[in-house]
Write a protein that holds these residues in place. Structure first.
Motif, short mmCIF file in Angstrom:
data_model
loop_
_atom_site.label_atom_id
_atom_site.label_comp_id
_atom_site.label_asym_id
_atom_site.label_seq_id
_atom_site.Cartn_x
_atom_site.Cartn_y
_atom_site.Cartn_z
N ILE A 101 0.85 -1.19 0.00
CA ILE A 101 0.00 0.00 0.00
C ILE A 101 0.89 1.23 0.00
N ALA A 102 0.70 2.07 -1.02
CA ALA A 102 1.41 3.34 -1.12
C ALA A 102 0.42 4.44 -0.76
N THR A 103 0.72 5.17 0.31
CA THR A 103 -0.16 6.24 0.78
C THR A 103 0.66 7.21 1.61
N GLN A 104 0.00 8.20 2.19
CA GLN A 104 0.70 9.21 2.99
C GLN A 104 1.43 8.58 4.17
N SER A 105 2.55 9.19 4.53
CA SER A 105 3.39 8.64 5.59
C SER A 105 2.66 8.54 6.93
N GLU A 106 1.65 9.37 7.15
CA GLU A 106 0.90 9.32 8.41
C GLU A 106 0.24 7.96 8.63
N PHE A 107 -0.05 7.25 7.54
CA PHE A 107 -0.77 5.99 7.65
C PHE A 107 0.14 4.76 7.67
#
Length: 109
Positions: free
Chosen positions: A37-43
């Motif tokens: 999963i590629a997503t914002q670092s916060e997640f």
């Protein structure tokens, strides 16, 4: 020996946008694939807590939060609201009805 095929799932927005991708990734893993999963670092911690591979994407909410302070009412400008732009009213401020949608769309830019 066959290697597991890697599938990259990309999303940006809120945790509500992320959760369906986590469910899909878990099912893909159960079927023998290697989901990332590629997503914002916060997640990252949320994704990794499910035992899934994570790749950070930028900008995340932390990356753009400082810039928002320069806008009226500390709201990011509207992306596509159908409001005419002129040199005197740029950037166009959020219209109340579509503020959440614009944030979700703008978070990946």
């Amino acid at each position: 020996m066959l290697s597991r095929r890697k599938i990259v799932l990309s999303t940006c927005g809120s945790s509500g946008d992320l959760n369906p991708f986590i469910a899909i990734a878990l099912e893909l893993r159960a079927r023998g694939y290697f989901p990332v999963i590629a997503t914002q670092s916060e997640f990252g911690p949320r994704v990794e807590a499910e035992g899934l591979a994570f790749h950070p994407m930028r900008p995340g909410a932390r990356d753009i939060s400082g810039a928002i302070s320069f806008f009226t009412l500390h709201q990011a400008p509207e992306l596509y609201a159908g409001v005419n732009r002129t040199p005197s009213n740029f950037p166009v401020q959020y219209l109340g009805a579509n503020a959440p949608q614009a944030w979700a769309a703008g978070s990946c830019f």
